[in-house]
Design a protein around this motif. Structure first.
Motif, mmCIF file in Angstrom:
data_model
loop_
_atom_site.group_PDB
_atom_site.id
_atom_site.type_symbol
_atom_site.label_atom_id
_atom_site.label_comp_id
_atom_site.label_asym_id
_atom_site.label_seq_id
_atom_site.Cartn_x
_atom_site.Cartn_y
_atom_site.Cartn_z
ATOM 1 N N TYR A 12 0.813 -1.211 0.000
ATOM 2 C CA TYR A 12 0.000 0.000 0.000
ATOM 3 C C TYR A 12 0.852 1.270 0.000
ATOM 4 O O TYR A 12 0.475 2.270 -0.597
ATOM 5 C CB TYR A 12 -0.922 0.018 1.219
ATOM 6 C CG TYR A 12 -1.808 -1.195 1.295
ATOM 7 C CD1 TYR A 12 -2.871 -1.348 0.407
ATOM 8 C CD2 TYR A 12 -1.583 -2.192 2.230
ATOM 9 C CE1 TYR A 12 -3.682 -2.457 0.454
ATOM 10 C CE2 TYR A 12 -2.386 -3.306 2.290
ATOM 11 C CZ TYR A 12 -3.433 -3.436 1.400
ATOM 12 O OH TYR A 12 -4.225 -4.535 1.445
ATOM 13 N N VAL A 13 1.983 1.229 0.680
ATOM 14 C CA VAL A 13 2.804 2.425 0.853
ATOM 15 C C VAL A 13 3.483 2.833 -0.449
ATOM 16 O O VAL A 13 3.513 4.025 -0.790
ATOM 17 C CB VAL A 13 3.854 2.202 1.968
ATOM 18 C CG1 VAL A 13 4.868 3.323 1.998
ATOM 19 C CG2 VAL A 13 3.171 2.070 3.311
ATOM 20 N N ILE A 14 4.016 1.878 -1.179
ATOM 21 C CA ILE A 14 4.772 2.194 -2.396
ATOM 22 C C ILE A 14 3.897 2.906 -3.430
ATOM 23 O O ILE A 14 4.267 3.983 -3.917
ATOM 24 C CB ILE A 14 5.447 0.940 -2.971
ATOM 25 C CG1 ILE A 14 6.533 0.455 -2.001
ATOM 26 C CG2 ILE A 14 6.046 1.208 -4.342
ATOM 27 C CD1 ILE A 14 7.081 -0.915 -2.313
ATOM 28 N N PRO A 15 2.719 2.368 -3.798
ATOM 29 C CA PRO A 15 1.895 3.106 -4.763
ATOM 30 C C PRO A 15 1.421 4.466 -4.242
ATOM 31 O O PRO A 15 1.313 5.421 -5.014
ATOM 32 C CB PRO A 15 0.697 2.192 -5.015
ATOM 33 C CG PRO A 15 1.118 0.856 -4.567
ATOM 34 C CD PRO A 15 2.151 1.059 -3.517
ATOM 35 N N LEU A 16 1.140 4.559 -2.938
ATOM 36 C CA LEU A 16 0.716 5.839 -2.377
ATOM 37 C C LEU A 16 1.822 6.879 -2.474
ATOM 38 O O LEU A 16 1.558 8.035 -2.820
ATOM 39 C CB LEU A 16 0.278 5.670 -0.922
ATOM 40 C CG LEU A 16 -1.112 5.110 -0.710
ATOM 41 C CD1 LEU A 16 -1.359 4.868 0.772
ATOM 42 C CD2 LEU A 16 -2.152 6.035 -1.268
ATOM 43 N N LEU A 17 3.049 6.494 -2.170
ATOM 44 C CA LEU A 17 4.162 7.432 -2.279
ATOM 45 C C LEU A 17 4.365 7.878 -3.722
ATOM 46 O O LEU A 17 4.542 9.074 -3.997
ATOM 47 C CB LEU A 17 5.448 6.809 -1.741
ATOM 48 C CG LEU A 17 5.568 6.707 -0.226
ATOM 49 C CD1 LEU A 17 6.768 5.856 0.157
ATOM 50 C CD2 LEU A 17 5.668 8.080 0.406
ATOM 51 N N LEU A 18 4.334 6.934 -4.657
ATOM 52 C CA LEU A 18 4.521 7.289 -6.057
ATOM 53 C C LEU A 18 3.382 8.158 -6.568
ATOM 54 O O LEU A 18 3.608 9.147 -7.273
ATOM 55 C CB LEU A 18 4.655 6.019 -6.901
ATOM 56 C CG LEU A 18 5.880 5.154 -6.612
ATOM 57 C CD1 LEU A 18 5.826 3.869 -7.422
ATOM 58 C CD2 LEU A 18 7.155 5.909 -6.877
ATOM 59 N N LEU A 19 2.157 7.802 -6.215
ATOM 60 C CA LEU A 19 0.999 8.561 -6.683
ATOM 61 C C LEU A 19 0.968 9.974 -6.105
ATOM 62 O O LEU A 19 0.753 10.946 -6.835
ATOM 63 C CB LEU A 19 -0.299 7.821 -6.336
ATOM 64 C CG LEU A 19 -1.580 8.443 -6.846
ATOM 65 C CD1 LEU A 19 -1.602 8.429 -8.369
ATOM 66 C CD2 LEU A 19 -2.768 7.693 -6.298
ATOM 67 N N THR A 20 1.217 10.102 -4.810
ATOM 68 C CA THR A 20 1.202 11.441 -4.216
ATOM 69 C C THR A 20 2.356 12.296 -4.740
ATOM 70 O O THR A 20 2.203 13.500 -4.913
ATOM 71 C CB THR A 20 1.255 11.385 -2.679
ATOM 72 O OG1 THR A 20 2.398 10.637 -2.268
ATOM 73 C CG2 THR A 20 -0.006 10.765 -2.112
ATOM 74 N N GLY A 21 3.499 11.668 -5.006
ATOM 75 C CA GLY A 21 4.608 12.411 -5.591
ATOM 76 C C GLY A 21 4.269 12.947 -6.973
ATOM 77 O O GLY A 21 4.539 14.101 -7.298
ATOM 78 N N LEU A 22 3.638 12.111 -7.789
ATOM 79 C CA LEU A 22 3.234 12.549 -9.124
ATOM 80 C C LEU A 22 2.172 13.643 -9.061
ATOM 81 O O LEU A 22 2.218 14.610 -9.833
ATOM 82 C CB LEU A 22 2.725 11.363 -9.940
ATOM 83 C CG LEU A 22 3.785 10.377 -10.403
ATOM 84 C CD1 LEU A 22 3.135 9.158 -11.056
ATOM 85 C CD2 LEU A 22 4.749 11.036 -11.351
ATOM 86 N N ILE A 23 1.225 13.503 -8.156
ATOM 87 C CA ILE A 23 0.173 14.521 -8.023
ATOM 88 C C ILE A 23 0.773 15.851 -7.573
ATOM 89 O O ILE A 23 0.406 16.911 -8.095
ATOM 90 C CB ILE A 23 -0.932 14.048 -7.055
ATOM 91 C CG1 ILE A 23 -1.733 12.922 -7.704
ATOM 92 C CG2 ILE A 23 -1.853 15.196 -6.666
ATOM 93 C CD1 ILE A 23 -2.714 12.246 -6.784
ATOM 94 N N LEU A 24 1.692 15.792 -6.620
ATOM 95 C CA LEU A 24 2.341 17.028 -6.178
ATOM 96 C C LEU A 24 3.064 17.713 -7.327
ATOM 97 O O LEU A 24 2.968 18.927 -7.501
ATOM 98 C CB LEU A 24 3.335 16.742 -5.053
ATOM 99 C CG LEU A 24 2.757 16.579 -3.660
ATOM 100 C CD1 LEU A 24 3.798 16.002 -2.721
ATOM 101 C CD2 LEU A 24 2.261 17.911 -3.141
ATOM 102 N N LEU A 25 3.779 16.926 -8.123
ATOM 103 C CA LEU A 25 4.548 17.519 -9.217
ATOM 104 C C LEU A 25 3.658 18.005 -10.352
ATOM 105 O O LEU A 25 3.942 19.033 -10.967
ATOM 106 C CB LEU A 25 5.569 16.506 -9.746
ATOM 107 C CG LEU A 25 6.726 16.196 -8.804
ATOM 108 C CD1 LEU A 25 7.593 15.096 -9.387
ATOM 109 C CD2 LEU A 25 7.548 17.424 -8.513
ATOM 110 N N ARG A 26 2.596 17.297 -10.655
ATOM 111 C CA ARG A 26 1.764 17.652 -11.799
ATOM 112 C C ARG A 26 0.741 18.738 -11.473
ATOM 113 O O ARG A 26 0.476 19.599 -12.301
ATOM 114 C CB ARG A 26 1.016 16.413 -12.322
ATOM 115 C CG ARG A 26 1.920 15.328 -12.812
ATOM 116 C CD ARG A 26 2.431 15.605 -14.160
ATOM 117 N NE ARG A 26 1.375 15.286 -15.111
ATOM 118 C CZ ARG A 26 1.405 15.644 -16.369
ATOM 119 N NH1 ARG A 26 2.420 16.300 -16.824
ATOM 120 N NH2 ARG A 26 0.428 15.333 -17.167
#
Length: 68
Positions: A12-26
């Motif tokens: 659960y943690v890995i996809p959440l970190l990647l997804l939130t990172g992408l959302i922050l950047l985009r």
């Protein structure tokens, strides 16, 4: 009985970190750039890349430990 295996929270943690990172950047960085909030833009960029890098490090570390 103890089976020896466990269900980790990395699934659960890995996809959440990647997804939130992408959302922050985009989303956030673009929004703060348009409004002219430079400090917030910088913090969002830092946190976005931090989330992505942390997600990748945890993913690689977990993969190495699983395949040791």
């Amino acid at each position: 009985m103890i089976a020896g295996g466990s269900i980790g929270f990395f699934v659960y943690v890995i996809p959440l970190l990647l997804l939130t990172g992408l959302i922050l950047l985009r989303v956030d960085v673009k929004k703060y750039s348009m409004v002219g909030m430079q400090k917030e833009k910088g913090v969002s960029q830092f946190l976005g890349w931090f989330n992505i890098i942390l997600g990748l490090v945890i993913f690689i570390g977990n993969w190495v430990l699983q395949n040791w």
